[in-house]
Design an enzyme around this catalytic site. Sequence first.
Site: not given
Length: 93
Positions: A21, A40
């Site tokens: 990320r 996520n």
Amino acid sequence: MNENARLTAWVRGRVQGVGFRWFTRANALRIGTLVGFASNLDDGRVQVVAEGPRAGCEELLEWLRTGDTPGRVDGVTEIWDTPRGGYETFEIR
């Protein structure tokens, strides 16, 4: 090709717990015209939502698929839509 678009991509593979990320955000900020987020999911995937010029979204999608990403990307599924707005920057959720 300069119209704005919304890209939603689901990235599967070993993409959680490896900085995926953070690197996605860094690439979105490097492109410079994208807002949105990387998050996520409970099933192990990462969801990426990016809004901005379609060319910038396509560049980010190409990086997600073939770039030097952390972890291991086994596949990416994407959908395209019109921007919904509401984002000021590209963030990690």
